[in-house]
Design a protein around this motif. Structure first.
Motif, PDB file in Angstrom:
ATOM      1  N   ALA A  14       0.846  -1.189   0.000  1.00  0.00           N
ATOM      2  CA  ALA A  14       0.000   0.000   0.000  1.00  0.00           C
ATOM      3  C   ALA A  14       0.885   1.243   0.000  1.00  0.00           C
ATOM      4  N   ILE A  47      -1.740  -1.213  -3.818  1.00  0.00           N
ATOM      5  CA  ILE A  47      -2.879  -0.338  -3.578  1.00  0.00           C
ATOM      6  C   ILE A  47      -2.370   1.075  -3.323  1.00  0.00           C
ATOM      7  N   ARG A  77      -4.532  -1.239  -7.714  1.00  0.00           N
ATOM      8  CA  ARG A  77      -5.816  -0.593  -7.445  1.00  0.00           C
ATOM      9  C   ARG A  77      -5.572   0.782  -6.834  1.00  0.00           C
ATOM     10  N   ILE A 151     -11.005  -0.531  -0.002  1.00  0.00           N
ATOM     11  CA  ILE A 151     -10.601  -1.876  -0.411  1.00  0.00           C
ATOM     12  C   ILE A 151     -10.363  -2.687   0.856  1.00  0.00           C
TER      13      ILE A 151
END
Length: 243
Positions: A14, A47, A77, A151
């Motif tokens: 992330a 992410i 994403r 998410i």
């Protein structure tokens, strides 16, 4: 939550708020790819926690890099940050949104597109608002429009700013997910998931039991941070090691 885990066979990276620092993003992506290659062969994904744009010098370049990464890796994403929300409103030619956009770092974003500083300075707010729909490429707009609000992976929920305490994750409002601050940060009780977020700048990663904050102010600190998760393990990667 004593031990937060993600499903077996998955690895998640992330990335915190980038704010126009395409140089740092490219550096961190290289670090992530190197780190991933050294570990076991599992399903890896990246992410982005939002706020790719504004404040730093190359928001257009950040979006180009993100689009290329999505094309090449697939399992990437993106979350919608408050700055993306305003960016999209300003890109429609909305005069009020354009004024606010400029106040929160949109000037640097606009100048990362095909407009000179002189041309920018010559435009009043109304003229600038009128110019933006033709200045910002449609593929950038369509790409950002597809960003997600949250998410969930295993025991972790990834959002941009935080969540409204006491409200179920599937009932959270986009406004809170993109803009909330103190109401979220002041809560010490466990949430439904461990919340991974950006939005609020700290000198270093904040681990507070119920939440993990990874916005380390990249646009002025030169430190862009990523959280990595696999099973019950977590570790961090950032750009400061190469300074």
């Amino acid at each position: 939550m004593d031990t937060a885990v993600i499903p077996e066979g998955r690895r998640v990276y992330a990335i915190g708020d980038i704010h126009g620092r395409n140089d740092l993003l490219q550096q961190l992506i290289e670090t992530i790819i190197d780190d991933d290659a050294k570990r076991g062969d599992v399903q890896s994904e990246i992410i982005f926690l939002g706020d790719l744009v504004d404040r730093g010098p190359d928001s257009a370049g950040v979006i180009d890099t993100a689009m290329q990464l999505k094309r090449e890796l697939g399992d990437v994403r993106f979350l919608m940050g408050n700055h993306e929300e305003v960016y999209l409103k300003a890109a429609t030619g909305d005069e009020k949104a354009t004024r606010f956009f400029n106040r929160i770092g949109g000037k640097e974003t606009i100048l990362s597109y095909e407009i000179s500083v002189r041309d920018y300075m010559d435009l009043d707010n109304a003229a600038l608002a009128e110019r933006l729909p033709s200045l910002i490429p449609a593929d950038h707009i369509n790409f950002v429009k597809a960003f997600e609000d949250q998410i969930v992976v295993g025991d972790y929920a990834f959002v941009h700013a935080g969540i409204r305490p006491g409200v179920a994750l599937d009932e959270q409002k986009p406004k809170d997910l993109r803009w909330i601050r103190e109401e979220f940060l002041s809560v010490k009780e466990p949430h439904e998931k461990v919340i991974v977020y950006g939005h609020t700048i700290n000198e270093d990663v904040v681990e507070n039991g119920n939440r993990i904050g990874i916005d380390t102010g990249a646009y002025y600190t030169n430190k862009l941070t990523a959280l990595a998760l696999e099973g019950d393990q977590r570790w961090y990667l950032d750009t400061s090691v190469r300074e």
